[in-house]
Scaffold this motif. Structure first.
Motif, PDB file in Angstrom:
ATOM      1  N   GLY A 148      -4.497 -11.550  -0.261  1.00  0.00           N
ATOM      2  CA  GLY A 148      -4.266 -10.426  -0.907  1.00  0.00           C
ATOM      3  C   GLY A 148      -3.997  -9.112   0.014  1.00  0.00           C
ATOM      4  N   TYR A 149      -4.902  -9.104   0.953  1.00  0.00           N
ATOM      5  CA  TYR A 149      -4.512  -7.986   1.931  1.00  0.00           C
ATOM      6  C   TYR A 149      -3.299  -8.017   2.714  1.00  0.00           C
ATOM      7  N   ALA A 150      -3.016  -9.263   3.055  1.00  0.00           N
ATOM      8  CA  ALA A 150      -1.573  -9.315   3.668  1.00  0.00           C
ATOM      9  C   ALA A 150      -0.645  -8.947   2.702  1.00  0.00           C
ATOM     10  N   THR A 151      -0.554  -9.356   1.628  1.00  0.00           N
ATOM     11  CA  THR A 151       0.550  -9.105   0.607  1.00  0.00           C
ATOM     12  C   THR A 151       0.702  -7.626   0.500  1.00  0.00           C
ATOM     13  N   LEU A 152      -0.495  -6.859   0.440  1.00  0.00           N
ATOM     14  CA  LEU A 152      -0.459  -5.436   0.321  1.00  0.00           C
ATOM     15  C   LEU A 152       0.128  -4.942   1.506  1.00  0.00           C
ATOM     16  N   VAL A 153      -0.066  -5.453   2.654  1.00  0.00           N
ATOM     17  CA  VAL A 153       0.411  -4.914   3.783  1.00  0.00           C
ATOM     18  C   VAL A 153       1.902  -5.308   3.875  1.00  0.00           C
ATOM     19  N   CYS A 154       2.320  -6.356   3.401  1.00  0.00           N
ATOM     20  CA  CYS A 154       3.577  -6.757   3.602  1.00  0.00           C
ATOM     21  C   CYS A 154       4.445  -6.020   2.631  1.00  0.00           C
ATOM     22  N   THR A 155       3.922  -5.592   1.221  1.00  0.00           N
ATOM     23  CA  THR A 155       4.689  -4.927   0.358  1.00  0.00           C
ATOM     24  C   THR A 155       4.567  -3.474   0.618  1.00  0.00           C
ATOM     25  N   GLU A 156       4.025  -3.088   1.485  1.00  0.00           N
ATOM     26  CA  GLU A 156       3.650  -1.727   2.078  1.00  0.00           C
ATOM     27  C   GLU A 156       2.879  -0.869   0.890  1.00  0.00           C
ATOM     28  N   PHE A 157       2.277  -1.456   0.226  1.00  0.00           N
ATOM     29  CA  PHE A 157       1.145  -0.729  -0.845  1.00  0.00           C
ATOM     30  C   PHE A 157      -0.019  -0.281   0.187  1.00  0.00           C
ATOM     31  N   ILE A 158      -0.281  -1.126   1.250  1.00  0.00           N
ATOM     32  CA  ILE A 158      -0.785  -0.469   2.348  1.00  0.00           C
ATOM     33  C   ILE A 158      -0.027  -0.336   3.655  1.00  0.00           C
ATOM     34  N   LYS A 159       0.251   0.997   4.338  1.00  0.00           N
ATOM     35  CA  LYS A 159       1.220   1.083   5.177  1.00  0.00           C
ATOM     36  C   LYS A 159       0.805   0.931   6.419  1.00  0.00           C
ATOM     37  N   ASN A 160       1.373   0.031   7.303  1.00  0.00           N
ATOM     38  CA  ASN A 160       1.134  -0.219   8.640  1.00  0.00           C
ATOM     39  C   ASN A 160      -0.191   0.183   9.054  1.00  0.00           C
ATOM     40  N   PRO A 161      -1.356  -0.627   8.667  1.00  0.00           N
ATOM     41  CA  PRO A 161      -2.630  -0.476   9.309  1.00  0.00           C
ATOM     42  C   PRO A 161      -2.344  -0.946  10.738  1.00  0.00           C
ATOM     43  N   THR A 162      -3.387  -0.280  11.559  1.00  0.00           N
ATOM     44  CA  THR A 162      -3.220  -0.686  12.923  1.00  0.00           C
ATOM     45  C   THR A 162      -4.226  -2.074  13.155  1.00  0.00           C
ATOM     46  N   ASP A 163      -4.091  -2.472  14.330  1.00  0.00           N
ATOM     47  CA  ASP A 163      -4.764  -3.868  14.559  1.00  0.00           C
ATOM     48  C   ASP A 163      -6.532  -3.576  14.316  1.00  0.00           C
ATOM     49  N   GLU A 164      -6.611  -2.480  14.758  1.00  0.00           N
ATOM     50  CA  GLU A 164      -8.036  -2.216  14.800  1.00  0.00           C
ATOM     51  C   GLU A 164      -8.675  -2.079  13.350  1.00  0.00           C
ATOM     52  N   GLU A 165      -7.749  -1.584  12.277  1.00  0.00           N
ATOM     53  CA  GLU A 165      -8.004  -1.135  10.952  1.00  0.00           C
ATOM     54  C   GLU A 165      -8.018  -2.683  10.536  1.00  0.00           C
ATOM     55  N   ILE A 166      -7.263  -3.613  10.866  1.00  0.00           N
ATOM     56  CA  ILE A 166      -7.203  -4.823  10.075  1.00  0.00           C
ATOM     57  C   ILE A 166      -8.441  -5.521  10.630  1.00  0.00           C
ATOM     58  N   LYS A 167      -8.561  -5.360  11.670  1.00  0.00           N
ATOM     59  CA  LYS A 167      -9.969  -6.272  12.536  1.00  0.00           C
ATOM     60  C   LYS A 167     -11.363  -5.565  11.481  1.00  0.00           C
ATOM     61  N   ASN A 168     -11.225  -4.461  11.406  1.00  0.00           N
ATOM     62  CA  ASN A 168     -12.351  -3.874  10.865  1.00  0.00           C
ATOM     63  C   ASN A 168     -12.521  -4.375   9.373  1.00  0.00           C
ATOM     64  N   LYS A 169     -11.308  -4.302   8.649  1.00  0.00           N
ATOM     65  CA  LYS A 169     -11.485  -4.675   7.222  1.00  0.00           C
ATOM     66  C   LYS A 169     -11.836  -6.056   7.016  1.00  0.00           C
ATOM     67  N   ILE A 170     -11.198  -6.888   7.933  1.00  0.00           N
ATOM     68  CA  ILE A 170     -11.516  -8.364   7.905  1.00  0.00           C
ATOM     69  C   ILE A 170     -13.105  -8.718   8.215  1.00  0.00           C
ATOM     70  N   LEU A 171     -13.476  -7.947   9.296  1.00  0.00           N
ATOM     71  CA  LEU A 171     -15.147  -8.177   9.496  1.00  0.00           C
ATOM     72  C   LEU A 171     -15.672  -7.844   8.453  1.00  0.00           C
ATOM     73  N   GLU A 172     -15.497  -6.493   7.859  1.00  0.00           N
ATOM     74  CA  GLU A 172     -16.361  -6.199   6.881  1.00  0.00           C
ATOM     75  C   GLU A 172     -16.466  -7.009   5.649  1.00  0.00           C
ATOM     76  N   VAL A 173     -15.320  -7.710   5.097  1.00  0.00           N
ATOM     77  CA  VAL A 173     -15.139  -8.703   4.077  1.00  0.00           C
ATOM     78  C   VAL A 173     -15.901  -9.767   4.489  1.00  0.00           C
ATOM     79  N   ALA A 174     -15.760 -10.329   5.568  1.00  0.00           N
ATOM     80  CA  ALA A 174     -16.209 -11.691   5.987  1.00  0.00           C
ATOM     81  C   ALA A 174     -17.792 -11.302   6.165  1.00  0.00           C
ATOM     82  N   THR A 175     -18.212 -10.343   6.488  1.00  0.00           N
ATOM     83  CA  THR A 175     -19.759  -9.979   6.697  1.00  0.00           C
ATOM     84  C   THR A 175     -20.396 -10.102   5.196  1.00  0.00           C
TER      85      THR A 175
END
Length: 190
Positions: A148-175
């Motif tokens: 879902g997150y990748a799809t939102l990024v792909c469709t630019e609903f979430i615009k160009n997150p940095t690698d750091e932002e991507i990492k933090n979102k994934i870590l937050e949800v995984a935790t």
């Protein structure tokens, strides 16, 4: 004027460029021929039909995806794989759409990605308290979020997150998913 001959590889590469720029729906014999400044005859001389050619370039797109999944973004293998999916969606929008949102063979790439994440979970100390089935359930939850997150990024609903932002979102949800599973496991024991 002599006929220009195109080999199979040139046709595949041209079609792959069309896929990257215009998506799977932009692939037609006419569009390929136009890009090659040729007739459609060379295409049909090398390929039984356009579906065969599309399958070939979808497989190339999947190879590009695997390259993203195997890159080292951090020192954690599992996180690298998860980040690779989202970064692929950010940088290769049409390839992501073609593989994950349009391709009828999505199941095989889904299974391949989930198994890769499951394989890397063995090296992650956060999963040491879980058996294989419990780990798979956590990974599937993470995957559902990740897709879902990748799809939102792909469709630019979430615009160009940095690698750091991507990492933090994934870590937050995984935790959250791992903590929830651990809480349920401990509650079942007591």
């Amino acid at each position: 004027m002599p006929k220009v001959k195109f080999d199979r590889e040139e046709i595949i590469n041209t079609t792959f460029e069309l896929l990257k720029n215009d998506g799977i729906r932009g692939i037609s014999a006419r569009n390929i021929a136009k890009k090659m400044k040729a007739s459609t005859a060379p295409i049909y001389a090398h390929f039984e039909n356009i579906a065969v050619l599309k399958k070939e370039v979808i497989n190339m797109a999947k190879d590009v995806l695997v390259n993203y999944l195997e890159r080292m973004y951090t020192d954690r293998k599992m996180l690298n794989t998860a980040m690779g999916v989202v970064i692929f969606a950010r940088e290769q929008k049409e390839l992501y759409r073609s593989i994950f949102l349009i391709d009828a063979d999505f199941k095989s790439i889904f299974e391949r990605a989930v198994l890769k994440i499951l394989e890397t979970s063995r090296d992650d100390e956060r999963f040491e308290h879980f058996d294989r089935n419990e780990t798979m359930n956590i990974i599937l939850k993470i995957w559902y979020y990740l897709h879902g997150y990748a799809t939102l990024v792909c469709t630019e609903f979430i615009k160009n997150p940095t690698d750091e932002e991507i990492k933090n979102k994934i870590l937050e949800v995984a935790t959250i998913f791992i903590s929830d599973a651990l809480d349920k496991k401990l509650t079942a024991i007591y």
